[in-house]
Design an enzyme around this catalytic site. Sequence first.
Site, PDB file in Angstrom:
ATOM      1  N   GLU A 149       0.856  -1.180   0.000  1.00 45.49           N
ATOM      2  CA  GLU A 149       0.000   0.000   0.000  1.00 45.49           C
ATOM      3  C   GLU A 149       0.898   1.239   0.000  1.00 45.49           C
ATOM      4  OE1 GLU A 149      -2.758   0.394   3.273  1.00 45.49           O
ATOM      5  OE2 GLU A 149      -3.838   1.971   2.257  1.00 45.49           O
ATOM      6  N   ALA A 167       1.459  -0.294  10.798  1.00 45.66           N
ATOM      7  CA  ALA A 167       1.255  -1.684  10.440  1.00 45.66           C
ATOM      8  C   ALA A 167       0.424  -1.752   9.168  1.00 45.66           C
ATOM      9  CB  ALA A 167       0.541  -2.436  11.556  1.00 45.66           C
ATOM     10  N   MET A 168       0.293  -2.980   8.622  1.00 46.31           N
ATOM     11  CA  MET A 168      -0.398  -3.128   7.349  1.00 46.31           C
ATOM     12  C   MET A 168      -1.289  -4.359   7.350  1.00 46.31           C
ATOM     13  SD  MET A 168      -0.944  -1.880   4.439  1.00 46.31           S
ATOM     14  CE  MET A 168      -2.128  -2.616   3.337  1.00 46.31           C
ATOM     15  N   HIS A 212      -6.953  -2.499  14.974  1.00 37.93           N
ATOM     16  CA  HIS A 212      -7.160  -1.751  13.734  1.00 37.93           C
ATOM     17  C   HIS A 212      -6.885  -2.638  12.507  1.00 37.93           C
ATOM     18  CE1 HIS A 212      -7.015   1.976  11.239  1.00 37.93           C
ATOM     19  NE2 HIS A 212      -6.191   1.242  10.518  1.00 37.93           N
ATOM     20  N   GLU A 213      -5.718  -3.259  12.494  1.00 41.09           N
ATOM     21  CA  GLU A 213      -5.367  -4.059  11.309  1.00 41.09           C
ATOM     22  C   GLU A 213      -6.293  -5.267  11.183  1.00 41.09           C
ATOM     23  OE1 GLU A 213      -3.524  -2.424   9.469  1.00 41.09           O
ATOM     24  OE2 GLU A 213      -2.707  -1.086  11.003  1.00 41.09           O
TER      25      GLU A 213
HETATM   26  N1  PHE Z   1      -3.162   0.760   5.768  1.00 42.15           N
HETATM   27  C1  PHE Z   1      -2.296   0.878   6.921  1.00 42.15           C
HETATM   28  C2  PHE Z   1      -3.225   1.088   8.108  1.00 42.15           C
HETATM   29  O1  PHE Z   1      -3.817   0.327   8.632  1.00 42.15           O
HETATM   30  C3  PHE Z   1      -1.364   2.018   6.885  1.00 42.15           C
HETATM   31  C4  PHE Z   1      -0.304   1.953   5.872  1.00 42.15           C
HETATM   32  C5  PHE Z   1      -0.377   2.726   4.735  1.00 42.15           C
HETATM   33  C6  PHE Z   1       0.792   1.145   6.054  1.00 42.15           C
HETATM   34  C7  PHE Z   1       0.600   2.714   3.792  1.00 42.15           C
HETATM   35  C8  PHE Z   1       1.791   1.137   5.124  1.00 42.15           C
HETATM   36  C9  PHE Z   1       1.698   1.915   4.010  1.00 42.15           C
HETATM   37  O2  PHE Z   1      -3.588   2.046   8.550  1.00 42.15           O
HETATM   38 ZN    ZN Z   2      -5.776   1.417   8.579  1.00 42.42          ZN
END
Ligand code: PHE
Ligand code: ZN
Length: 885
Positions: A128, A274-275, A309-310
């Site tokens: 992402e 985190a992702m 959250h994740e």
């Molecule tokens: N989508 C991730 C989150 O939960 C954030 C994120 C964005 C991580 C871009 C890495 C790169 O919020």
């Molecule tokens: Zn998020």
Amino acid sequence: MRVDTGQVFKLEDYRPSEFLIPETKLTFNLHPTKTLVQAELTIRTRSGQPPNAALVLDGDELELRSLAINGKVLDAASYTATPDRLTINELPQADTFTLVIETEIAPEHNKALSGLYRSSGNYTTQCEAEGFRRITYFLDRPDVLSVYTVRLEADSKETPLLLSNGNLVERGPVESGALDSGRHYAVWHDPFPKPSYLFALVGGDLGSIKDSFTTVSGREVELGIYVEHGKEERAAYAMDALKRSMRWDEEVFGREYDLDVFNIVAVSDFNMGAMENKGLNIFNDKYVLADEATATDADYAGIEAVIAHEYFHNWTGNRITCRDWFQLCLKEGLTVFRDHEFSADQRSRAVKRIAEVRGLRAQQFPEDQGPLAHPVRPRRYREINNFYTSTVYEKGSEVVRMIRTILGAEDFRRSMDLYFERHDGDAATIEDFLRVFEEVSGRDLSQFALWYHQAGTPSVQVAMRHDADKREVTLHLEQALAPTPTESRKRLMHIPLQFGLVGQDGRDIAAKPAGDGVEGDVIHLRKRHQTIRFTDVSERPVLSINRGFSAPIMLAMEQTAEDRIFLARHDSDLFARWQALTTLYTQALTQAYRTIRGGGTPEFEPALLALVGDTAGNEALEPAYRALALSLPGEGDIAREIGQTIDPDAILQARNALVLAIGSANADGFAAIYDEMAASGPFSPDAANAGRRSLRNVLLDYLSAPAGDVKRAASQYESATNMTDRAAALAVLAHRQSGSPEAVAALADFESRFRAEPLVIDKWFQIQATVPGTATVDTVRELMRHSGFSIDNPNRVRSLVGTFAAANQTAFHAADGSGYKLFADAVLEVERRNPQVAARIATSFRSWRSLEPGRQDKARQALVAISQHKDLSSDLRDIVERTLA
Ligand code: PHE
Ligand code: ZN
């Protein structure tokens, strides 16, 4: 590095892709500098007809090895490949065909930490928003959903662990005739179609803890958390938080987990928190690892929130994803709302809400009121990486919270059920989201939708009159929204304000509203001016409004100090009670600031000092709440209140003066509570114990404010048995008694104790980076040469350089410009490796126009110096140019 092309992406230009990729088969031959990636893509035309245009795939710094369609190698004339684009002009005359792309990448050299990279010898990915295109050519956009099968191959000794999304299909040694190839493989299959940004792989040598979870419908899910060898025990709290999250989502949102496995991997080099990759979350290790000796209560709370959250993204983000990146808040704002609610249920709701609002005001309000302001759903971007902002996340969450306030809990839940049912498997939009609430509730949310579309923080003015003869209360409300950089004219907002009319006994009066605009305990402010009358009110009530911070606005209320003190003592809404006290602090601080600027010595109302003392000792309130009630507005909060021609030194002086005044007026009481809050029994990170520690540590700060009062903090430092107490004592020594032998000794001790613990050394960096005063500029410069610092590691950069600029007003804004210079140089040094991190910390310049002219000028020079660098990344150029505009 992706350099700026000047291209602007616009929401109205959205077009569905002509091509779809229903299936993606990836093979990775993992190697530090020569990883071979083979992507076998099933391509289908959306129309079901043979293609009538070229196929254009995204890339970023890619090197093409080979290309074949339906098994036939393409000749060079039929395509063009550049590092950032693959265009295939000659395509089969069929609606479906197979494309095989081979690329070669060097994870070891990837310092941008986007795409496939190495962290501590492990292979890991971050896709992402647009990292997948750094792995292979693809339709790298969130509305192209594909079913992935991933084969990973690597050295068996160096990389025994091979993970990807979904479920494990098979694994074994790679056969090479009779010889042992020394390599092994694993195949993973994810049955849920997903966008490329949710792809992930991990290859490495890691320790793990395992557990399992039985879902409501009785399915067994295997849970794994992977961490550096030897740190397994520190993952226990994260595992516990994961199981609680899974249960909570079933109970509160009716959402069940859908794969056989759920894995989390902690890595030490990570750009963000985190992702949420499907079935394989990848975490910054700071949001996984904790034990009492190395993590503070705030760290534990952070882990609980980010794990939740994740995990929650599995439904809000993964099962229902975003149509395009303009819709980022669809997954992020909603998921933040969900993790806030989770934490509120796990801990104390009022305490959690106050902490959220403090964060929102400290981060999102300045963003919304500065040069980087943008709507929760932006309409334009140059670099999407720069839109992972607190506006999209935190304000995005506030907007969802307002929807619930307007609809009520029941209709909200029914709407969410409909959202999940209707859009499962979709790449959706904010319009889709809003529609379910309108349908279920029968309400018109078109005016409310402006919260998504207009930038800026609305302000509301309120005045209350009581007419004893007519037994009537009249509220006058007025809303305004100042222009923001790209929107000069604003429309009126729909602002839901929770309220109460508080009687002399502290209870809400059941007043009857005459006319519309009020529903239950919510005022719906929709017009510029609105008057609301309540009849049958004999005694004069005190107005409590925007209870629970029901709307993310700035409130200006005509109210006497006596009324505020009354609310701070008696309001049944604990948030409003905290807010009343905070408003009193803010008024005292701005007045002290003006006095100091005028050459005088500030004085404070005894009634306020007594109120603080009473609140500290009020046993009807939980300690965590009392700690928040005793926390003064930060220097940034005070600056925002003052608004223009800010002098950060005078702000610090004003704040210190109030700390001293409160502390000396209540010295005995504070000392007694400090002792009373001392730990008894074994360590627990739970909310009750953490609350006692936080109250005790806030009091320590007050008690250590007078010059020379080092004893209590020094002894707490020495006797501390957990990181919360140790780090708090160290911060008090370093900030309140900077340069004292005790402070110097404690800093040295801390470094030698925790030298081998990078996450703890981050605290040591942070504490030193926030020592008030210009001397810290040199400290930071020196610490950048410390052996524990690494310009390549985002956590180190953020804790030292980022914290310095974001949280040290008197040093970053040093009048001679030395803070800006140091910071600008550091930003450029980070940028060459990691543009995303550089751009993010550079946002600390955003408040430069509110400073007094001398500092403004120095800040501008530093910004211009950055912008004059050629070949600036699109990330940093975007931030710097918008900040200067
Ligand atoms: N989508 C991730 C989150 O939960 C954030 C994120 C964005 C991580 C871009 C890495 C790169 O919020
Ligand atoms: Zn998020």
